[in-house]
Design a protein around this motif. Sequence first.
Motif, mmCIF file in Angstrom:
data_model
loop_
_atom_site.group_PDB
_atom_site.id
_atom_site.type_symbol
_atom_site.label_atom_id
_atom_site.label_comp_id
_atom_site.label_asym_id
_atom_site.label_seq_id
_atom_site.Cartn_x
_atom_site.Cartn_y
_atom_site.Cartn_z
ATOM 1 N N ALA A 8 9.270 -2.093 8.880
ATOM 2 C CA ALA A 8 8.008 -1.679 8.258
ATOM 3 C C ALA A 8 6.901 -1.551 9.303
ATOM 4 O O ALA A 8 5.735 -1.402 8.951
ATOM 5 C CB ALA A 8 7.613 -2.681 7.180
ATOM 6 N N LEU A 9 7.278 -1.603 10.587
ATOM 7 C CA LEU A 9 6.259 -1.455 11.630
ATOM 8 C C LEU A 9 5.660 -0.056 11.551
ATOM 9 O O LEU A 9 6.372 0.918 11.297
ATOM 10 C CB LEU A 9 6.890 -1.668 13.013
ATOM 11 N N PHE A 10 4.359 0.011 11.772
ATOM 12 C CA PHE A 10 3.660 1.295 11.648
ATOM 13 C C PHE A 10 2.545 1.326 12.683
ATOM 14 O O PHE A 10 1.779 0.367 12.784
ATOM 15 C CB PHE A 10 3.060 1.410 10.239
ATOM 16 N N PRO A 11 2.463 2.387 13.451
ATOM 17 C CA PRO A 11 1.330 2.470 14.372
ATOM 18 C C PRO A 11 0.171 3.225 13.743
ATOM 19 O O PRO A 11 0.361 4.346 13.315
ATOM 20 C CB PRO A 11 1.922 3.271 15.546
ATOM 21 N N PRO A 12 -1.034 2.682 13.688
ATOM 22 C CA PRO A 12 -1.429 1.376 14.212
ATOM 23 C C PRO A 12 -1.061 0.225 13.272
ATOM 24 O O PRO A 12 -0.602 0.443 12.158
ATOM 25 C CB PRO A 12 -2.951 1.502 14.317
ATOM 26 N N THR A 13 -1.288 -0.992 13.779
ATOM 27 C CA THR A 13 -1.024 -2.210 13.002
ATOM 28 C C THR A 13 -2.020 -2.308 11.840
ATOM 29 O O THR A 13 -2.974 -1.532 11.758
ATOM 30 C CB THR A 13 -1.249 -3.443 13.903
ATOM 31 N N SER A 14 -1.814 -3.314 10.992
ATOM 32 C CA SER A 14 -2.722 -3.487 9.846
ATOM 33 C C SER A 14 -4.177 -3.602 10.290
ATOM 34 O O SER A 14 -5.072 -3.021 9.667
ATOM 35 C CB SER A 14 -2.347 -4.745 9.060
ATOM 36 N N GLY A 44 -10.256 0.883 6.400
ATOM 37 C CA GLY A 44 -10.547 -0.135 5.379
ATOM 38 C C GLY A 44 -9.303 -0.934 4.993
ATOM 39 O O GLY A 44 -8.176 -0.520 5.249
ATOM 40 N N ARG A 45 -9.576 -2.088 4.364
ATOM 41 C CA ARG A 45 -8.479 -3.012 4.028
ATOM 42 C C ARG A 45 -7.531 -2.465 2.979
ATOM 43 O O ARG A 45 -6.323 -2.658 3.056
ATOM 44 C CB ARG A 45 -9.053 -4.339 3.531
ATOM 45 N N ASP A 46 -8.072 -1.774 1.988
ATOM 46 C CA ASP A 46 -7.199 -1.247 0.923
ATOM 47 C C ASP A 46 -6.169 -0.292 1.526
ATOM 48 O O ASP A 46 -5.005 -0.263 1.111
ATOM 49 C CB ASP A 46 -8.020 -0.499 -0.138
ATOM 50 N N ALA A 47 -6.640 0.474 2.499
ATOM 51 C CA ALA A 47 -5.726 1.426 3.148
ATOM 52 C C ALA A 47 -4.628 0.666 3.884
ATOM 53 O O ALA A 47 -3.453 1.062 3.860
ATOM 54 C CB ALA A 47 -6.504 2.312 4.115
ATOM 55 N N VAL A 72 -3.386 -2.258 3.138
ATOM 56 C CA VAL A 72 -2.425 -2.789 2.146
ATOM 57 C C VAL A 72 -1.531 -1.653 1.637
ATOM 58 O O VAL A 72 -0.306 -1.806 1.517
ATOM 59 C CB VAL A 72 -3.170 -3.443 0.955
ATOM 60 N N ALA A 73 -2.143 -0.503 1.377
ATOM 61 C CA ALA A 73 -1.355 0.631 0.850
ATOM 62 C C ALA A 73 -0.287 1.049 1.861
ATOM 63 O O ALA A 73 0.850 1.348 1.474
ATOM 64 C CB ALA A 73 -2.292 1.793 0.534
ATOM 65 N N VAL A 74 -0.634 1.042 3.130
ATOM 66 C CA VAL A 74 0.361 1.425 4.152
ATOM 67 C C VAL A 74 1.477 0.385 4.216
ATOM 68 O O VAL A 74 2.669 0.737 4.293
ATOM 69 C CB VAL A 74 -0.306 1.600 5.548
ATOM 70 N N ARG A 75 1.108 -0.898 4.155
ATOM 71 C CA ARG A 75 2.159 -1.939 4.191
ATOM 72 C C ARG A 75 3.152 -1.698 3.045
ATOM 73 O O ARG A 75 4.349 -1.701 3.218
ATOM 74 C CB ARG A 75 1.591 -3.359 4.031
ATOM 75 N N ARG A 76 2.625 -1.480 1.841
ATOM 76 C CA ARG A 76 3.495 -1.301 0.656
ATOM 77 C C ARG A 76 4.388 -0.075 0.828
ATOM 78 O O ARG A 76 5.579 -0.118 0.545
ATOM 79 C CB ARG A 76 2.639 -1.118 -0.607
ATOM 80 N N ALA A 77 3.770 0.999 1.292
ATOM 81 C CA ALA A 77 4.548 2.245 1.439
ATOM 82 C C ALA A 77 5.658 2.064 2.474
ATOM 83 O O ALA A 77 6.761 2.594 2.314
ATOM 84 C CB ALA A 77 3.615 3.383 1.854
ATOM 85 N N MET A 78 5.369 1.296 3.513
ATOM 86 C CA MET A 78 6.395 1.064 4.535
ATOM 87 C C MET A 78 7.512 0.181 3.994
ATOM 88 O O MET A 78 8.692 0.408 4.282
ATOM 89 C CB MET A 78 5.778 0.458 5.803
ATOM 90 N N HIS A 79 7.153 -0.814 3.208
ATOM 91 C CA HIS A 79 8.197 -1.671 2.615
ATOM 92 C C HIS A 79 9.116 -0.832 1.739
ATOM 93 O O HIS A 79 10.337 -0.958 1.793
ATOM 94 C CB HIS A 79 7.565 -2.811 1.795
ATOM 95 N N LEU A 101 -2.304 8.340 1.497
ATOM 96 C CA LEU A 101 -2.332 7.311 2.559
ATOM 97 C C LEU A 101 -3.167 7.817 3.746
ATOM 98 O O LEU A 101 -3.249 9.032 3.981
ATOM 99 C CB LEU A 101 -0.902 6.984 3.008
ATOM 100 N N PRO A 102 -3.749 6.874 4.505
ATOM 101 C CA PRO A 102 -4.738 7.303 5.503
ATOM 102 C C PRO A 102 -4.165 8.070 6.690
ATOM 103 O O PRO A 102 -4.916 8.642 7.465
ATOM 104 C CB PRO A 102 -5.348 5.979 5.977
ATOM 105 N N TRP A 103 -2.849 8.077 6.859
ATOM 106 C CA TRP A 103 -2.326 8.846 7.992
ATOM 107 C C TRP A 103 -2.160 10.328 7.631
ATOM 108 O O TRP A 103 -1.909 11.148 8.498
ATOM 109 C CB TRP A 103 -1.012 8.246 8.491
ATOM 110 N N VAL A 104 -2.317 10.663 6.348
ATOM 111 C CA VAL A 104 -2.148 12.059 5.921
ATOM 112 C C VAL A 104 -3.364 12.867 6.390
ATOM 113 O O VAL A 104 -4.501 12.529 6.066
ATOM 114 C CB VAL A 104 -1.983 12.147 4.388
ATOM 115 N N GLY A 105 -3.099 13.862 7.169
ATOM 116 C CA GLY A 105 -4.169 14.719 7.678
ATOM 117 C C GLY A 105 -4.887 14.136 8.882
ATOM 118 O O GLY A 105 -5.823 14.749 9.399
#
Length: 456
Positions: A77-83, A91-94, A96-103, A403-407
């Motif tokens: 579930a590693l994703f660049p950048p880190t949480s 922002g924090r919500d983003a 959390v959303a990335v963590r969930r999507a990676m899981h 998710l915040p990495w889109v675009g």
Amino acid sequence: MGFENSLWHDTADDDFAPRPPLPGDIEADVAIVGAGYTGLWTAYYLQALNRRLRIAVVEREIAGFGASGRNGGWCSALFPPTSSGIARRHGRDAAVAVRRAMHESLVEVGRVARAEGIEAHYARGGTVSLARNDAQLIRASRLVEEEQSLTGNAERLELLSKQDAQAVAHATRVLGATYTPHCAVVHPLKLVRGLAGCVEARGVSIFEGTTALALNHGAVVTDRGTVRAEVVVRATEGYTASLRGQRRRLVPLYSLMIATEPLPAEAWAQIGLARRETFADLRHMRIYGQRTADDRLAFGGRGAPYHFSSRTRPDFDRNGRVHAALREVLVDLFPVVREHRITHEWGGALGVPRDWHASVGLDRRRGLAWAGGYVGDGVATSNLAGRTLAQLIAGEPGEITRLPWVGHRSRAWEPEPLRWLGVNGGRLLLTHADRAEARSGKPARSARAFARMIGY
Ligand SMILES: Cc1cc2nc3c(=O)[nH]c(=O)nc-3n(C[C@H](O)[C@H](O)[C@H](O)COP(=O)(O)OP(=O)(O)OC[C@H]3O[C@@H](n4cnc5c(N)ncnc54)[C@H](O)[C@@H]3O)c2cc1C
């Protein structure tokens, strides 16, 4: 070189017979450049959304030739950048959303492999990241605190005591560790080859031995003809710089690997990793290992030089100094390895954007889509990319397309020689930081400053 020399190549049960190249000019609805995980997951999910779509994949070599067929097999579930990097920027919500999507993504890889009969040796044992000096121990507890304060218990990242860490991996000088259940191991080449067979059987055309020269509005120009398509997808990761107009988009960094012969039960009694946990320690210059399905250790690390002008060449996949250093590190972790043969040495290029921020997107006006910049964490991330691209292209947005990495657009790397100086300078800085930490036990401020500087 890196491809044929890898452990994965030797154990894939595949004759690697090349598929025919593009026969000349053709028309498709979607043209995908690159038959690695990114290109193939995109084809897989697009096809699932709309069976009538004509999808053409062009690949310079054969499917799985790139990083997808050579990697360490951490489906993590590693994703660049880190949480913390995501929280700072979006922002924090983003975060959390990335963590969930990676899981979800690492589970989805296992689900599809099972559903499609792809024998990829998927096993979910989690990851143990060892702390083997005081500086690494401080980092371990900071990482756990930081993750918990940003994303609550989403990551289930635990701090392990010395005893608990050693119970998982019986490595030398262990002082503690972090552990997360969010990681599986795979045989990377079987996964990508299986995926290629699967999409092809459903009607996706894969043209191998076909080099894309330029990605234009509505067309991919190749050395074998032109594919005209409404949408063109760039899925070339570490090789992107060779495409016209893309030289400064992603830097190819080489990660190199070694593998041991199959180890006997007595050796495993001294190593541990009973659930095939992936393992690393918390040094800055990343190392990574897995216990393979046939009981070998496959082990890799970064630290190979960046080559001027973002060149990639087969001989860059081998580096005597780095391969020897990897063996030393592995023996230092697990001394029993000294008594066993290293059977394979290989490597490959991964893609790094200037801000170390992976991205996926579709520019509908120009008909161009892309995904990548995974900085060496692409096994599960490319699955998320493929699902996201499919939804964007099909015009069916959902939670993952927000998710915040889109675009996200990373700025271009500097022109040479600045790029060469910066990338190799950063590499040396991290190596020195690791040495200093091992000597003094104090966290090296330079490494932290570097991580902050690149926004990680
Ligand atoms: C040694 C190593 C170890 C790694 N370990 C891990 C790990 O354990 N876990 C993890 O998550 N990630 C790991 N990674 C990273 C991961 O493998 C990649 O992020 C992922 O495979 C990228 O997939 P991709 O499809 O985007 O790119 P690739 O698999 O590199 O595919 C790109 C494809 O495009 C083709 N191509 C390039 N140029 C052209 C062109 N002009 N025309 C046509 N085709 C072209 C290439 O031949 C290639 O097949 C590792 C990478 C390396 C190199």
